[in-house]
Scaffold this motif. Structure first.
Motif, PDB file in Angstrom:
ATOM      1  N   GLY A  46       0.295  -1.210  -0.321  1.00 42.20           N
ATOM      2  CA  GLY A  46       0.039  -0.142   0.101  1.00 42.20           C
ATOM      3  C   GLY A  46       0.808   1.153  -0.069  1.00 42.20           C
ATOM      4  N   PRO A  47       0.014   2.239   0.974  1.00 41.76           N
ATOM      5  CA  PRO A  47       1.135   3.974   0.326  1.00 41.76           C
ATOM      6  C   PRO A  47       2.191   3.541   1.127  1.00 41.76           C
ATOM      7  CG  PRO A  47      -0.782   3.949   1.418  1.00 41.76           C
ATOM      8  CD  PRO A  47      -1.001   2.497   1.255  1.00 41.76           C
ATOM      9  N   ASP A  48       3.339   4.517   1.005  1.00 40.45           N
ATOM     10  CA  ASP A  48       4.226   4.803   1.659  1.00 40.45           C
ATOM     11  C   ASP A  48       4.838   6.329   1.604  1.00 40.45           C
ATOM     12  OD1 ASP A  48       6.764   4.318   2.754  1.00 40.45           O
ATOM     13  OD2 ASP A  48       7.811   3.077   2.559  1.00 40.45           O
ATOM     14  N   GLY A  49       5.967   6.444   0.789  1.00 39.35           N
ATOM     15  CA  GLY A  49       5.862   8.174   0.786  1.00 39.35           C
ATOM     16  C   GLY A  49       5.095   9.079   0.454  1.00 39.35           C
ATOM     17  N   VAL A  88       8.424   0.561  -4.419  1.00 42.54           N
ATOM     18  CA  VAL A  88       8.534   2.018  -4.589  1.00 42.54           C
ATOM     19  C   VAL A  88       8.617   2.545  -3.197  1.00 42.54           C
ATOM     20  CG1 VAL A  88       7.464   4.566  -5.592  1.00 42.54           C
ATOM     21  CG2 VAL A  88       7.646   1.730  -7.083  1.00 42.54           C
ATOM     22  N   THR A  89       8.999   3.502  -2.767  1.00 41.88           N
ATOM     23  CA  THR A  89       9.096   3.925  -1.527  1.00 41.88           C
ATOM     24  C   THR A  89       9.238   5.084  -1.200  1.00 41.88           C
ATOM     25  OG1 THR A  89      11.353   3.570  -1.448  1.00 41.88           O
ATOM     26  CG2 THR A  89      10.562   1.637  -0.348  1.00 41.88           C
ATOM     27  N   ASN A  90       9.583   5.708  -1.914  1.00 47.59           N
ATOM     28  CA  ASN A  90       9.095   7.476  -1.507  1.00 47.59           C
ATOM     29  C   ASN A  90       9.155   8.480  -3.230  1.00 47.59           C
ATOM     30  OD1 ASN A  90       8.485   9.624  -0.139  1.00 47.59           O
ATOM     31  ND2 ASN A  90      10.185   9.139   1.441  1.00 47.59           N
ATOM     32  N   CYS A  91       8.234   9.860  -2.067  1.00 48.20           N
ATOM     33  CA  CYS A  91       8.774  10.085  -4.032  1.00 48.20           C
ATOM     34  C   CYS A  91       8.315  12.502  -3.398  1.00 48.20           C
ATOM     35  CB  CYS A  91       7.297  10.481  -4.347  1.00 48.20           C
ATOM     36  SG  CYS A  91       6.075  10.363  -4.184  1.00 48.20           S
ATOM     37  N   GLU A 105      12.815   3.763  -5.408  1.00 44.52           N
ATOM     38  CA  GLU A 105      12.451   2.490  -5.388  1.00 44.52           C
ATOM     39  C   GLU A 105      13.237   1.195  -4.825  1.00 44.52           C
ATOM     40  OE1 GLU A 105      11.063  -0.966  -6.509  1.00 44.52           O
ATOM     41  OE2 GLU A 105      13.036  -0.674  -7.392  1.00 44.52           O
ATOM     42  N   CYS A 106      13.453   0.290  -4.076  1.00 42.71           N
ATOM     43  CA  CYS A 106      14.358  -0.722  -3.314  1.00 42.71           C
ATOM     44  C   CYS A 106      14.533  -2.038  -4.393  1.00 42.71           C
ATOM     45  CB  CYS A 106      14.166  -0.907  -1.738  1.00 42.71           C
ATOM     46  SG  CYS A 106      13.307   0.248  -1.141  1.00 42.71           S
TER      47      CYS A 106
END
Length: 129
Positions: A46-49, A88-91, A105-106
């Motif tokens: 789900g949602p992250d950064g 995908v971890t943040n933007c 992206e990890c």
């Protein structure tokens, strides 16, 4: 992830493994009101950064989904940006006009960037301009 709306009236909180974005009203005294589900993301994860654009859209890193999801001010899904890799971890918005969306992206261990037609909100860095 945590983000403040452009008008400072709400804080949005990513609840990653419950696939939803929560919204809390911020009172004039700084306290927050009750939790409400503002939007939901697709499975997996789900949602992250996340980061707000000046037009009120919220750009949300979809951890496990391989996208940055774009939510309109009413919480509806307005679009997606596909990213290589699933984690995908943040933007964040950057560049001289804040129109470059920078994405982490990890799985691929990469940093991606996308030029957009909309600028991001300035970060609350504590400096007066």
């Amino acid at each position: 992830g945590v983000a403040l709306t452009h008008d400072g009236q709400y804080v949005i909180l990513a609840e990653t493994y419950r696939n939803r974005l929560l919204r809390y009203r911020i009172a004039t005294d700084g306290t927050v009101g009750p939790r409400e589900v503002w939007a939901e993301t697709a499975i997996p994860s789900g949602p992250d950064g996340m980061a707000f654009a000046e037009n009120g859209d919220l750009y949300v890193a979809h951890h496990g989904g391989g996208t940055v999801d774009i939510f309109a001010p009413d919480g509806s899904l307005a679009g997606t940006i596909d990213i290589p890799g699933k984690s995908v971890t943040n933007c964040a918005f950057g560049g001289p006009k804040r129109t470059t969306l920078v994405i982490t992206e990890c799985d691929t261990g990469s940093l991606y960037s996308v030029e957009l037609d909309v600028a991001g909100l300035p970060l609350h860095d504590g400096f007066s301009r």
